[in-house]
Scaffold this active site. Structure first.
Site: not given
Length: 544
Positions: A217, A219, A222, A233
């Protein structure tokens, strides 16, 4: 992104067959693909609603296969029966707004409302035809406009990439049970090994504890109006994997390597109001760049950088401000190690492959996700407050929100009209999608005056002199001005000052009437030549 328990419309769930009660509709959300040489060109991409938010009912009927109590035993006594007995239905055009609170914005993007009737939040993906639009982020940049001005503590307007299968998991589903695929938003996975996914790889998630759906992942964003973070991640796997029980905590770096300005000590970088460098009360353009070690698309990911554009200004990412730590402003293997040491955390980013693992995931391709959600697992404290709630020391404060904030029931009751708006998504070569507005194009410079036909008066034999009309008129008058007549000289050379000729001789043939006056008229750049001319023209008796 931390674990979530999705709150959704009663009766909504995920199946792998497709229903016929509602007509599927994919709203247009163009992606602009950019290059420095060719500018940006829009692709005809669309969006599809995540399968977890869709109506799941018995095939050929209208009865729910999943309700507020969980799976309905009549249709789902076991996984295989559930796949065969239940159908995942479409999202008609009107349901995007009336059921899910997703509305087109005037700038070509979408506003994701928080609470719409019985529905809370939403999640959708970018489609290319009937498959997900895949992204290899290496040596590229991704930019978008976002408005989080109404998102309070406890909410998250998120834009990120995950390594979902391009077809939504149809090809790898058990016994071919997934008949819905990407068109119907199936196949979700993330680095939290999400355990609220109703079907994973064609298998109904009926087990206790439930299975998780794991994949790498990235991001990009956020955020609420109080805090923001971008986080990498990595995972120890290729693509998507269904995990079981305790194994789900070992596969991916759930915490990730993040850059949260507030957590890194830069507490005035992002927030609501003009006293912050990035003012979250207004829309902002977010630009994220994925640099490789050799500057090529096939090179290994080495650094992830960030900057913003707001009110026509380019705003650099914050630099960390931590005691005893050399400031950093990006995600790299080295910066991640420095951060983990400063915060007293294990470097799970490194143990799960670090930038190399993220690089490999990007090489395989990732899917773009946009969502708005609240957090039943941790009240979003990991983003905007102290986390864990009793933690102290460096890195504990992630934002200014109270440790008591973010309880979903409270947030949903107090802020049903909150929204996040995403628009102007762009992807392309580094330097091609974002940057301050270009200044007005200056008018083209006037072309240099060409030399007169037949020649010009020159001071150096190479360039025509920018002199008086008298000196430039002909060879004889040029000679009187101590110039030389030139038939092949270049136009006047603008960067250097142009010599001024000796003043036009008066009746006595002595410019200025005396030797001293003549010399006083000589320009600096032709002084020696000019003085010699004065000495020839002006009798020494006139020197005073």
């Amino acid at each position: 992104m931390f674990p979530i328990a999705v709150a959704s419309l009663a009766g909504a769930a995920v199946a792998q067959q497709t229903g016929t009660q509602k007509k599927e509709y994919h709203p247009s959300f163009p992606l602009e693909v950019c290059s420095e040489a060719g500018g940006c060109t829009a692709e005809s991409t669309t969006i599809t609603m995540d399968a977890n938010w869709r109506w799941l009912h018995n095939t050929g009927g209208y009865l729910n296969c999943y309700n507020e109590s969980g799976w309905v035993p009549e249709y789902c006594p076991d996984s295989d029966s559930c796949c065969k007995n239940c159908a995942l239905d479409g999202v008609p055009q009107e349901d995007w707004s009336s059921t899910y609170g997703v509305n087109a914005s005037s700038d070509g993007g979408f506003k994701l409302g928080f609470v719409q009737g019985g529905n809370v939040g939403s999640r959708f993906y970018l489609l290319d035809g009937e498959k997900y639009r895949m992204f290899n982020l290496k040596n590229k940049e991704f930019s978008f406009d976002v408005d989080v001005s109404t998102l309070p503590c406890g909410l998250n307007g998120a834009l990120y990439f995950v390594e979902m299968p391009e077809d939504g998991g149809v090809a790898t589903a058990k016994d071919g049970l997934n008949k819905a695929g990407a068109k119907y938003g199936t196949g979700y996975c993330d680095a939290q090994c999400a355990n609220d996914i109703k079907f994973i790889g064609g298998v109904a998630n009926i087990a206790d504890p439930p299975y998780g759906s794991c994949c790498a992942e990235m991001d990009i964003w956020e955020s609420n109006k109080e805090a923001t973070a971008y986080t990498a991640h990595p995972c120890n796997i290729d693509g998507q994997l269904r995990c079981e029980a305790d194994d789900c905590g070992k596969i991916c770096d759930m915490g990730g390597c993040d850059f949260n300005a507030y957590r890194n000590g830069a507490k005035t970088h992002f927030g609501s109001g003009s006293n912050f460098e990035v003012d979250s009360s207004k829309p902002v353009t977010v630009v994220t760049q994925f640099h490789t070690s050799d500057g090529t698309d096939s090179g290994e990911l080495s650094e992830i950088t960030r900057f913003y554009i707001q009110d026509g200004r380019k705003i650099a990412n914050a630099k960390s401000d931590l005691d005893g730590v050399t400031p950093y402003d990006s995600i790299t293997d080295a910066n991640c190690q420095v951060q983990k040491d400063a915060f007293g955390e294990d470097n799970n980013f490194k143990s799960h492959g670090g930038m190399k693992a993220m690089s490999d995931s990007m090489e395989r391709g990732m899917v773009l996700v946009m969502s708005i959600w609240d957090d039943n697992a941790a009240n979003m404290l990991w983003l905007d407050s102290v986390y864990p709630p009793d933690a102290t020391g460096a890195g504990a404060e992630r934002g200014p929100c109270s440790p008591d904030s973010g309880v979903p029931a409270d947030v949903e009751k107090a802020n049903p009209d909150a929204f996040v708006q995403f628009s102007n998504i762009k992807f392309g070569e580094i330097g091609s999608t974002g940057g301050p507005p270009a200044p007005p194009t200056p008018p083209p410079p006037s072309p240099p005056t060409p030399p007169p036909s037949g020649g010009c008066c020159s001071w150096d034999g190479k360039y025509c002199g920018d002199t008086t009309a008298y000196c430039a008129a002909n060879a004889e008058q040029c000679k009187q001005c101590d110039g030389s007549w030139c038939t092949d000289c270049l136009p006047p050379y603008p960067p250097s000052p142009v010599p001024t000729p000796v003043p036009t001789p008066g009746p006595s043939n002595c410019p200025g009437g005396s030797l001293s006056a003549c010399i006083d008229l000589c320009p600096v750049d032709a002084y020696a030549v000019c003085v010699e001319g004065c000495q020839r023209r002006c009798p020494s008796s006139t020197f005073v």
